[in-house]
Design a protein around this motif. Sequence first.
Motif, PDB file in Angstrom:
ATOM      1  N   ASN A   1      21.179  32.670  34.214  1.00  0.00           N
ATOM      2  CA  ASN A   1      20.547  31.871  35.254  1.00  0.00           C
ATOM      3  C   ASN A   1      21.133  30.454  35.229  1.00  0.00           C
ATOM      4  O   ASN A   1      20.968  29.756  34.231  1.00  0.00           O
ATOM      5  CB  ASN A   1      19.033  31.820  35.034  1.00  0.00           C
ATOM      6  CG  ASN A   1      18.304  31.140  36.173  1.00  0.00           C
ATOM      7  OD1 ASN A   1      18.782  31.138  37.298  1.00  0.00           O
ATOM      8  ND2 ASN A   1      17.156  30.562  35.872  1.00  0.00           N
ATOM      9  N   PRO A   2      21.838  30.035  36.297  1.00  0.00           N
ATOM     10  CA  PRO A   2      22.099  30.792  37.521  1.00  0.00           C
ATOM     11  C   PRO A   2      23.176  31.856  37.305  1.00  0.00           C
ATOM     12  O   PRO A   2      24.029  31.692  36.425  1.00  0.00           O
ATOM     13  CB  PRO A   2      22.584  29.714  38.490  1.00  0.00           C
ATOM     14  CG  PRO A   2      23.221  28.689  37.613  1.00  0.00           C
ATOM     15  CD  PRO A   2      22.395  28.659  36.365  1.00  0.00           C
ATOM     16  N   PRO A   3      23.142  32.915  38.099  1.00  0.00           N
ATOM     17  CA  PRO A   3      24.134  33.982  37.938  1.00  0.00           C
ATOM     18  C   PRO A   3      25.481  33.606  38.536  1.00  0.00           C
ATOM     19  O   PRO A   3      25.566  32.776  39.455  1.00  0.00           O
ATOM     20  CB  PRO A   3      23.506  35.146  38.709  1.00  0.00           C
ATOM     21  CG  PRO A   3      22.693  34.477  39.767  1.00  0.00           C
ATOM     22  CD  PRO A   3      22.166  33.213  39.160  1.00  0.00           C
ATOM     23  N   TYR A   4      26.523  34.211  37.988  1.00  0.00           N
ATOM     24  CA  TYR A   4      27.876  34.023  38.523  1.00  0.00           C
ATOM     25  C   TYR A   4      28.568  35.366  38.636  1.00  0.00           C
ATOM     26  O   TYR A   4      28.184  36.347  37.978  1.00  0.00           O
ATOM     27  CB  TYR A   4      28.704  33.105  37.618  1.00  0.00           C
ATOM     28  CG  TYR A   4      28.317  31.649  37.680  1.00  0.00           C
ATOM     29  CD1 TYR A   4      28.898  30.800  38.618  1.00  0.00           C
ATOM     30  CD2 TYR A   4      27.374  31.114  36.804  1.00  0.00           C
ATOM     31  CE1 TYR A   4      28.547  29.458  38.688  1.00  0.00           C
ATOM     32  CE2 TYR A   4      27.013  29.778  36.868  1.00  0.00           C
ATOM     33  CZ  TYR A   4      27.606  28.953  37.805  1.00  0.00           C
ATOM     34  OH  TYR A   4      27.250  27.633  37.874  1.00  0.00           O
ATOM     35  N   PHE A   5      29.590  35.394  39.468  1.00  0.00           N
ATOM     36  CA  PHE A   5      30.426  36.582  39.637  1.00  0.00           C
ATOM     37  C   PHE A   5      31.699  36.351  38.832  1.00  0.00           C
ATOM     38  O   PHE A   5      32.547  35.551  39.214  1.00  0.00           O
ATOM     39  CB  PHE A   5      30.730  36.771  41.124  1.00  0.00           C
ATOM     40  CG  PHE A   5      31.592  37.971  41.445  1.00  0.00           C
ATOM     41  CD1 PHE A   5      31.813  38.996  40.529  1.00  0.00           C
ATOM     42  CD2 PHE A   5      32.178  38.077  42.697  1.00  0.00           C
ATOM     43  CE1 PHE A   5      32.596  40.082  40.836  1.00  0.00           C
ATOM     44  CE2 PHE A   5      32.975  39.162  43.029  1.00  0.00           C
ATOM     45  CZ  PHE A   5      33.184  40.171  42.089  1.00  0.00           C
ATOM     46  N   TYR A   6      31.805  37.039  37.680  1.00  0.00           N
ATOM     47  CA  TYR A   6      33.015  36.911  36.869  1.00  0.00           C
ATOM     48  C   TYR A   6      34.140  37.689  37.524  1.00  0.00           C
ATOM     49  O   TYR A   6      34.019  38.878  37.807  1.00  0.00           O
ATOM     50  CB  TYR A   6      32.791  37.437  35.449  1.00  0.00           C
ATOM     51  CG  TYR A   6      34.072  37.525  34.657  1.00  0.00           C
ATOM     52  CD1 TYR A   6      34.673  36.374  34.143  1.00  0.00           C
ATOM     53  CD2 TYR A   6      34.714  38.745  34.440  1.00  0.00           C
ATOM     54  CE1 TYR A   6      35.867  36.434  33.445  1.00  0.00           C
ATOM     55  CE2 TYR A   6      35.906  38.823  33.739  1.00  0.00           C
ATOM     56  CZ  TYR A   6      36.479  37.669  33.242  1.00  0.00           C
ATOM     57  OH  TYR A   6      37.667  37.735  32.550  1.00  0.00           O
TER      58      TYR A   6
ATOM     59  N   LYS B   1      46.277  33.657  39.735  1.00  0.00           N
ATOM     60  CA  LYS B   1      44.942  33.084  39.647  1.00  0.00           C
ATOM     61  C   LYS B   1      44.283  33.509  38.337  1.00  0.00           C
ATOM     62  O   LYS B   1      44.209  34.700  38.036  1.00  0.00           O
ATOM     63  CB  LYS B   1      44.083  33.533  40.829  1.00  0.00           C
ATOM     64  CG  LYS B   1      42.803  32.733  40.979  1.00  0.00           C
ATOM     65  CD  LYS B   1      42.121  33.046  42.301  1.00  0.00           C
ATOM     66  CE  LYS B   1      40.923  32.157  42.520  1.00  0.00           C
ATOM     67  NZ  LYS B   1      40.257  32.430  43.821  1.00  0.00           N
ATOM     68  N   SER B   2      43.829  32.540  37.560  1.00  0.00           N
ATOM     69  CA  SER B   2      43.228  32.841  36.267  1.00  0.00           C
ATOM     70  C   SER B   2      41.808  33.370  36.458  1.00  0.00           C
ATOM     71  O   SER B   2      41.205  33.224  37.529  1.00  0.00           O
ATOM     72  CB  SER B   2      43.199  31.591  35.386  1.00  0.00           C
ATOM     73  OG  SER B   2      42.454  30.565  35.996  1.00  0.00           O
ATOM     74  N   SER B   3      41.276  33.981  35.417  1.00  0.00           N
ATOM     75  CA  SER B   3      39.897  34.463  35.473  1.00  0.00           C
ATOM     76  C   SER B   3      38.956  33.271  35.640  1.00  0.00           C
ATOM     77  O   SER B   3      39.234  32.167  35.164  1.00  0.00           O
ATOM     78  CB  SER B   3      39.552  35.245  34.203  1.00  0.00           C
ATOM     79  OG  SER B   3      39.684  34.419  33.064  1.00  0.00           O
ATOM     80  N   HIS B   4      37.826  33.498  36.317  1.00  0.00           N
ATOM     81  CA  HIS B   4      36.907  32.392  36.570  1.00  0.00           C
ATOM     82  C   HIS B   4      35.523  32.918  36.920  1.00  0.00           C
ATOM     83  O   HIS B   4      35.343  34.097  37.246  1.00  0.00           O
ATOM     84  CB  HIS B   4      37.433  31.512  37.706  1.00  0.00           C
ATOM     85  CG  HIS B   4      37.542  32.222  39.022  1.00  0.00           C
ATOM     86  ND1 HIS B   4      38.577  33.096  39.310  1.00  0.00           N
ATOM     87  CD2 HIS B   4      36.743  32.203  40.129  1.00  0.00           C
ATOM     88  CE1 HIS B   4      38.426  33.580  40.521  1.00  0.00           C
ATOM     89  NE2 HIS B   4      37.319  33.060  41.040  1.00  0.00           N
ATOM     90  N   LEU B   5      34.544  32.020  36.856  1.00  0.00           N
ATOM     91  CA  LEU B   5      33.183  32.333  37.265  1.00  0.00           C
ATOM     92  C   LEU B   5      32.979  31.828  38.689  1.00  0.00           C
ATOM     93  O   LEU B   5      33.085  30.638  38.950  1.00  0.00           O
ATOM     94  CB  LEU B   5      32.171  31.677  36.321  1.00  0.00           C
ATOM     95  CG  LEU B   5      32.164  32.194  34.884  1.00  0.00           C
ATOM     96  CD1 LEU B   5      31.152  31.412  34.049  1.00  0.00           C
ATOM     97  CD2 LEU B   5      31.835  33.681  34.839  1.00  0.00           C
TER      98      LEU B   5
END
Length: 559
Positions: A398-403, A410-414
């Motif tokens: 919380n809060p939620p993110y889309f991993y 493009k690097s990995s990110h939230l």
Amino acid sequence: MTKITLPEKRQVGHLTLLRQGRNITPEEYNALTANEQLSMIHQARGKQKYDLIINSQNNEKLVPQLHPQELYLTINELGAEYSTELLALASPEQFTTLLDLDCWDQDNLSPILSLHWLELLLGTGEDKVCQLAREMEPEVLALFLKKHLFITRGLEAYDDDDAENAKRLEGVYDIQYSSENAAKIIGAILKILQDREQQSYLYIMEMIRGENATVLEENVYQDRSNRLLDLGIIPAIEAKDIYSYRDPETFTPGGKSDFHLEADSLQHPAALLACATPGNLLAEILGAGIDHSSACELLFLANRKMSADNIDVAEAQDVTATLQSTYDTLNLALEFLAGTNIDKAEEIFKTTYLFHLFQVGNSLIKKLQSKAEKIYLSPIYPFLDYPELLFIDSLRQNPPYFYQEAFEEKSSHLQPITTTREIEGIERRLAQVEALQELFTEILPFNLPVVVAETDENEQPSLAGIFLTAVANQLLERDFKPTPLASSDLPLLRKKSFGDHQISDTFCEEISQSMHQLAPECDFFVRFSLDIWEQIFLDLEPLTEQSPVFSTLLIADED
């Protein structure tokens, strides 16, 4: 109509022209109309806002037009050094709201903060002290004073001819203070009131004497709660209703009655709403302009969320984050209900309570989080590979993110969940993880290992490691099960699956085709697993305990 935008800001000495983006002199600034100056003040922050206020020849009229939360944030950003000048310009109603926001710990008035604000009041000058004594609710001032003093004797104890009484600072009252600092601050305030506002002075002092401290505090607290309710700030337990589930699939927009009656007495919250930046569909609606009542309703909603989340409304960063989350959630609801139809979205925004729209947007996310929670409680969660593990954990927080995994450059990110595009991407990803659960609990001919406590020497195997161990056994003409391998098996496995220093296309095709027949939804997992196989066997020599193959495949200890 007021556009909710973040203007470009340029610092020019102590003045900034935000509206035109150019430098102006104090003379030019004061040649602007009061409304133009107020617009600039709304758009500025911190010291910049302070400078615009102080340099305005209309500041006595402009400051009372600021929303009390705007004034509160500004004072907290500036600190005590600049606060007294702004407080001297504040209306009694604004000053009361500042006390309401800053001085209470649940239903108890803070002794430390109440004395601090009495000191700030004293610093505003005698005229302001007298004005507040006349125009503020007397119960508020009485409680603030009563926290720090006790009246032992009063009017009835002294004769008019008493010589000693004539020498007393407080005249007809014997007062015991809670501290030397309280005596210094409050003594000075009482002296001002005694000299210049005798009627208010006697009324407040008799209220301090006559009212029970607990009863007075409870009454003032109830009045405070009602005042904050007018701003949308309510007790957390009630505010959490904002997170109640409202089924997006069955929700029907509309049904809002006229909100303007609730907003008529409030200052415009444009400056507060500009602390965050709406996006996508909501940005188009707000960018076209909204009326005063809609702006107030939007701030009411954000305040309700801050109440539910126990956010300190004095912290600009937290207020900004809450507003941003509120905008993002409303945008989700509008995109879900209206798609890309801006006209339909505008109609929904105007005719539907924003509180209900927020619940719809939040429920879209809650549905996804509920699925993530089921996976968290499922047998496969302890064995998830890092892409799926990070995806599920990010969605549950919380809060939620889309991993999102790294892709090309493009690097990995939230990714914040702000549009239906993210909702659709999360749904697809959840379907993949659910397919993995079915694969490992229903389709493959073996059970998952027993979950053990992880240590530095004992890591939990991942689904890819379990699957590849079964593949390795099959490649060695054994049963397709994750039976631990011997380290002596590794060179042969590499020989059977590699050619010309790269993984064999035939090996990959056989594994991919056979798994596609069993679980086509898990093709992504098979590709991921084969990539890992290539990585751990590509540099197998020299073989040491630190080789990646030992932390990936299940390999038996050799005594």
